[in-house]
Design a protein around this motif. Structure first.
Motif, PDB file in Angstrom:
ATOM      1  N   VAL A  34       0.835  -1.200   0.000  1.00  0.00           N
ATOM      2  CA  VAL A  34       0.000   0.000   0.000  1.00  0.00           C
ATOM      3  C   VAL A  34       0.874   1.255   0.000  1.00  0.00           C
ATOM      4  CG1 VAL A  34      -1.649   1.331   1.375  1.00  0.00           C
ATOM      5  CG2 VAL A  34      -1.997  -1.112   1.040  1.00  0.00           C
ATOM      6  N   ALA A  35       1.941   1.254   0.783  1.00  0.00           N
ATOM      7  CA  ALA A  35       2.854   2.402   0.818  1.00  0.00           C
ATOM      8  C   ALA A  35       3.528   2.613  -0.532  1.00  0.00           C
ATOM      9  CB  ALA A  35       3.896   2.209   1.912  1.00  0.00           C
ATOM     10  N   LEU A  36       3.928   1.547  -1.162  1.00  0.00           N
ATOM     11  CA  LEU A  36       4.574   1.643  -2.475  1.00  0.00           C
ATOM     12  C   LEU A  36       3.609   2.187  -3.529  1.00  0.00           C
ATOM     13  CD1 LEU A  36       7.094   1.053  -4.204  1.00  0.00           C
ATOM     14  CD2 LEU A  36       6.113  -1.203  -4.636  1.00  0.00           C
ATOM     15  N   ILE A  37       2.395   1.680  -3.552  1.00  0.00           N
ATOM     16  CA  ILE A  37       1.400   2.152  -4.512  1.00  0.00           C
ATOM     17  C   ILE A  37       1.084   3.630  -4.263  1.00  0.00           C
ATOM     18  CG2 ILE A  37      -1.019   1.936  -5.227  1.00  0.00           C
ATOM     19  CD1 ILE A  37      -0.668  -1.109  -4.830  1.00  0.00           C
ATOM     20  N   THR A  38       0.947   4.018  -2.997  1.00  0.00           N
ATOM     21  CA  THR A  38       0.685   5.419  -2.673  1.00  0.00           C
ATOM     22  C   THR A  38       1.826   6.309  -3.143  1.00  0.00           C
ATOM     23  OG1 THR A  38      -0.632   4.765  -0.745  1.00  0.00           O
ATOM     24  CG2 THR A  38       0.190   7.024  -0.789  1.00  0.00           C
ATOM     25  N   ILE A  81       3.981   5.742  -5.542  1.00  0.00           N
ATOM     26  CA  ILE A  81       3.983   5.784  -7.015  1.00  0.00           C
ATOM     27  C   ILE A  81       2.890   6.715  -7.523  1.00  0.00           C
ATOM     28  CG2 ILE A  81       3.502   4.411  -9.076  1.00  0.00           C
ATOM     29  CD1 ILE A  81       4.969   2.075  -7.684  1.00  0.00           C
ATOM     30  N   LEU A  82       1.698   6.626  -6.948  1.00  0.00           N
ATOM     31  CA  LEU A  82       0.599   7.478  -7.392  1.00  0.00           C
ATOM     32  C   LEU A  82       0.877   8.955  -7.123  1.00  0.00           C
ATOM     33  CD1 LEU A  82      -2.542   5.374  -6.423  1.00  0.00           C
ATOM     34  CD2 LEU A  82      -1.621   5.815  -8.706  1.00  0.00           C
ATOM     35  N   ARG A  83       1.597   9.242  -6.070  1.00  0.00           N
ATOM     36  CA  ARG A  83       1.948  10.638  -5.786  1.00  0.00           C
ATOM     37  C   ARG A  83       3.096  11.122  -6.659  1.00  0.00           C
ATOM     38  NH1 ARG A  83       0.508  12.876  -0.292  1.00  0.00           N
ATOM     39  NH2 ARG A  83      -1.280  11.623   0.297  1.00  0.00           N
ATOM     40  N   LEU A  84       3.926  10.223  -7.090  1.00  0.00           N
ATOM     41  CA  LEU A  84       5.083  10.592  -7.892  1.00  0.00           C
ATOM     42  C   LEU A  84       4.745  10.753  -9.377  1.00  0.00           C
ATOM     43  CD1 LEU A  84       8.143  11.049  -7.815  1.00  0.00           C
ATOM     44  CD2 LEU A  84       8.428   8.610  -8.182  1.00  0.00           C
ATOM     45  N   LEU A  85       3.782  10.002  -9.873  1.00  0.00           N
ATOM     46  CA  LEU A  85       3.442  10.037 -11.296  1.00  0.00           C
ATOM     47  C   LEU A  85       3.089  11.428 -11.821  1.00  0.00           C
ATOM     48  CD1 LEU A  85       1.510   6.705 -11.876  1.00  0.00           C
ATOM     49  CD2 LEU A  85       3.750   7.342 -12.763  1.00  0.00           C
ATOM     50  N   PRO A  86       2.222  12.194 -11.158  1.00  0.00           N
ATOM     51  CA  PRO A  86       1.924  13.530 -11.690  1.00  0.00           C
ATOM     52  C   PRO A  86       3.150  14.446 -11.721  1.00  0.00           C
ATOM     53  CG  PRO A  86       0.281  12.907 -10.070  1.00  0.00           C
ATOM     54  CD  PRO A  86       1.362  11.874 -10.019  1.00  0.00           C
ATOM     55  N   VAL A  87       4.018  14.326 -10.743  1.00  0.00           N
ATOM     56  CA  VAL A  87       5.227  15.148 -10.713  1.00  0.00           C
ATOM     57  C   VAL A  87       6.121  14.789 -11.892  1.00  0.00           C
ATOM     58  CG1 VAL A  87       7.320  15.670  -9.398  1.00  0.00           C
ATOM     59  CG2 VAL A  87       5.139  15.422  -8.215  1.00  0.00           C
TER      60      VAL A  87
END
Length: 105
Positions: A10-14, A16-22
Motif C-alpha cells: 500500500v505504501a509503495l502504490i501510494t 507511485i501514485l503521488r510521484l506520477l503527476p510530478v
C-alpha cells in the motif's frame, strides 16, 4: 508477515501514485489541465465531508446522550482547526474530547 507485506504494498502504490503527476507534468514542462487543478482544490474538502457524514450516520439522537459526544467532538475539531490551522491538533483534540465524553456520559 502478511500485515507487514500489505502495508509495504500500500505504501509503495501510494508513493507511485503521488510521484506520477510530478514526473508527468514537472519534467516534461507540460501545463497542468484546469480540470486537475479544480479537482485538487475541491476533492480534499469533499473527502473530509464524506468521512464526517459516514462517521455520524449511526448517531442515535433519540436516546441519552443524544449525540452530545459526537457533536462536541466535531465542534472541538472545527474550533481547534480555525484557531491553530493544525490538522493533527484538530484530530487529536477532537478525539480526546469525544473519548472523554463517552467515558463520562
Amino acid at each position: 508477515m502478511q500485515p507487514l507485506l500489505t502495508i509495504l504494498v500500500v505504501a509503495l502504490i501510494t508513493a507511485i501514485l503521488r510521484l506520477l503527476p510530478v514526473l508527468y507534468f514537472g519534467k516534461a514542462g507540460r501545463s497542468i489541465p484546469s480540470s486537475l487543478l479544480y479537482l485538487s482544490r475541491v476533492l480534499p474538502s469533499a473527502i473530509v465531508s464524506l468521512l464526517v457524514v459516514y462517521s455520524l450516520k449511526s448517531v442515535n439522537l433519540q436516546s441519552f446522550p443524544y449525540g452530545l459526544p459526537e457533536a462536541a467532538g466535531v465542534l472541538t475539531a472545527v474550533i481547534l482547526h480555525q484557531w491553530k490551522r493544525n490538522t493533527l491538533l484538530s484530530v487529536f483534540g477532537a478525539t480526546l474530547c469525544y473519548m472523554a465524553l463517552i467515558r463520562v456520559l
